[in-house]
Design a protein around this motif. Structure first.
Motif, short mmCIF file in Angstrom:
data_model
loop_
_atom_site.label_atom_id
_atom_site.label_comp_id
_atom_site.label_asym_id
_atom_site.label_seq_id
_atom_site.Cartn_x
_atom_site.Cartn_y
_atom_site.Cartn_z
N ARG A 90 0.81 -1.21 0.00
CA ARG A 90 0.00 0.00 0.00
C ARG A 90 0.85 1.27 0.00
O ARG A 90 0.44 2.29 0.52
N ALA A 94 1.12 4.59 3.75
CA ALA A 94 0.60 3.68 4.76
C ALA A 94 1.71 3.21 5.70
O ALA A 94 1.49 3.04 6.91
N ASP A 218 -7.39 9.38 6.67
CA ASP A 218 -7.80 8.02 6.33
C ASP A 218 -6.66 7.03 6.51
O ASP A 218 -6.87 5.89 6.97
N GLU A 221 -6.18 6.43 10.35
CA GLU A 221 -7.28 5.63 10.90
C GLU A 221 -7.14 4.16 10.49
O GLU A 221 -7.31 3.26 11.32
N THR A 222 -6.80 3.93 9.24
CA THR A 222 -6.64 2.56 8.76
C THR A 222 -5.46 1.87 9.44
O THR A 222 -5.56 0.71 9.86
N GLU A 225 -6.28 1.02 13.17
CA GLU A 225 -7.17 -0.13 13.31
C GLU A 225 -6.50 -1.43 12.88
O GLU A 225 -6.65 -2.48 13.53
N ALA A 226 -5.73 -1.38 11.80
CA ALA A 226 -5.05 -2.59 11.32
C ALA A 226 -4.03 -3.09 12.33
O ALA A 226 -3.85 -4.31 12.51
N THR A 243 -8.57 -4.90 7.15
CA THR A 243 -8.50 -3.46 7.37
C THR A 243 -7.45 -2.81 6.49
O THR A 243 -7.72 -1.82 5.80
N PHE A 244 -6.24 -3.37 6.49
CA PHE A 244 -5.13 -2.73 5.79
C PHE A 244 -5.36 -2.68 4.28
O PHE A 244 -4.93 -1.73 3.60
N THR A 246 -7.84 -1.89 2.73
CA THR A 246 -8.67 -0.76 2.33
C THR A 246 -7.88 0.56 2.30
O THR A 246 -8.43 1.59 1.90
N ALA A 247 -6.62 0.53 2.72
CA ALA A 247 -5.82 1.75 2.76
C ALA A 247 -5.58 2.29 1.36
O ALA A 247 -5.39 1.53 0.40
#
Length: 356
Positions: A90, A94, A218, A221-222, A225-226, A243-244, A246-247
């Motif tokens: 990502r 990220a 974003d 946040e990602t 949570e990941a 989760t990751f 979706t980054a």
């Protein structure tokens, strides 16, 4: 103040095919010495008399490279602080978010130095001296990037234009410039205010979280949570895939550095830096390599790399790259070094997945 090295080593390095492949990318290959670029990077960031207070390294990489990472760390006797495994690629935005979140939880006052694992630095003491000098600037509330003194109009690197002076060898960043054409690169070299962007950053973890909240919430946040949902075994953290994945895929430069008001550049560094991103870059550091020296007769400006006891002979040619690995051979003009992806695309189209 402790500095936490975060080593990025998830890339595939396809421009150095066939020696670098998605299964065994260039950072884990002993291209220039008996140790890989990854191992050399780790060694530069270990505690030493001429170094700041470095914590054990944190590794951020793709999950597929865990065995390589563990084996190469064991080979040089280094125990990491953590190995953070991405389930998918990502980009560096990220990665920066993961690094800031992870280190902030460990040491809110700590500094992070985020650096690639596939660069060559021929004068590590000079580099560590620059890091030492930059710690006060970073601690004062800056994201410090390191500019390398350019010695040619390179079109394959990004550039940084220095602004107002902050301290010795440290300036604000006036602009980040992407890879220029040759004419523009010549103007940068003549201007004197530009350095190559080495892609190495030093910053307080807490500051980076705040910058991400402002410019790329974003991503933060990602990443948060990941990491919270990561599967942890010892020092290995398997970042949550659902989760990751979706980054947003975006570089750190685009996500944060081009927008922040906290950027500073240290340099120009003179530490024999090279990003080892192409075969000509390898040739710039070492004309030829491999267990069997090549036979070069009337061969000008050629880079030769072979292994497995393969003898390469070149006669009456110039400006070529010849690279041999595991039954695959690349022969190309030095001027097409940025186009190796075309070979990878052709291999994919032919279904030759074992070759890349």
């Amino acid at each position: 103040m402790k500095i936490y090295p975060v080593i990025m080593c998830g890339g595939s390095g396809t421009r150095l095919w066939p020696v670098s492949t998605s299964r065994h990318p260039k950072q884990f290959v002993p291209l220039l010495s008996e140790e890989s670029l990854f191992q050399q990077t780790i060694r530069r960031m270990l505690p030493a008399d001429d170094a700041p207070e470095f914590a054990p390294p944190t590794i951020v990489s793709n999950a597929r490279y865990l065995d390589l990472i563990e084996a190469q760390l064991a080979n040089i006797g280094v125990s990491p602080l953590a190995i953070l495994l991405e389930p998918c690629a990502r980009n560096t935005g990220a990665v920066a978010a993961v690094a800031a979140e992870f280190i902030d939880k460990i040491d809110p006052d700590g500094l992070v130095i985020l650096l690639p694992s596939d660069h060559f630095i021929g004068q590590p003491a000079a580099f560590r001296k620059a890091v030492t000098g930059a710690t006060a600037v970073a601690a004062a509330g800056h994201i410090v990037t390191f500019g390398v003194s350019p010695d040619r109009p390179e079109t394959g690197f990004g550039y940084i234009k220095a602004g107002k002076r902050i301290a010795d060898d440290t300036h604000t960043v006036d602009a980040f410039r992407e890879k220029p054409n040759r004419e523009t690169a010549m103007s940068y070299l003549e201007d004197g205010a530009y350095t190559w962007n080495a892609g190495i950053f030093l910053f307080p973890a807490r500051l980076m979280r705040e910058e991400l909240k402002q410019h790329a919430p974003d991503l933060l946040e990602t990443a948060t949570e990941a990491l919270r949902l990561a599967d942890i075994t010892g020092v290995v953290h398997r970042i949550d895939e659902a989760t990751f994945s979706t980054a947003r895929s975006i570089s750190f430069d685009y996500a944060v550095m081009e927008h922040t008001q906290a950027a500073a550049v240290v340099g120009p560094l003179s530490c024999a830096w090279n990003d080892v991103g192409t075969w000509p870059a390898v040739g710039h550091l070492q004309a030829s390599s491999g267990p069997v020296p090549p036979v070069l007769i009337d061969a000008e400006n050629c880079t030769v790399h072979s292994d497995d006891g393969v003898l390469v002979a070149a006669l009456g040619v110039e400006d070529l790259v010849i690279a041999v690995r595991d039954g695959s051979v690349l022969v190309m003009s030095q001027s097409r070094a940025q186009d190796v992806k075309l070979v990878i695309d052709a291999l994919k189209a032919r279904g030759l997945t074992d070759r890349y």
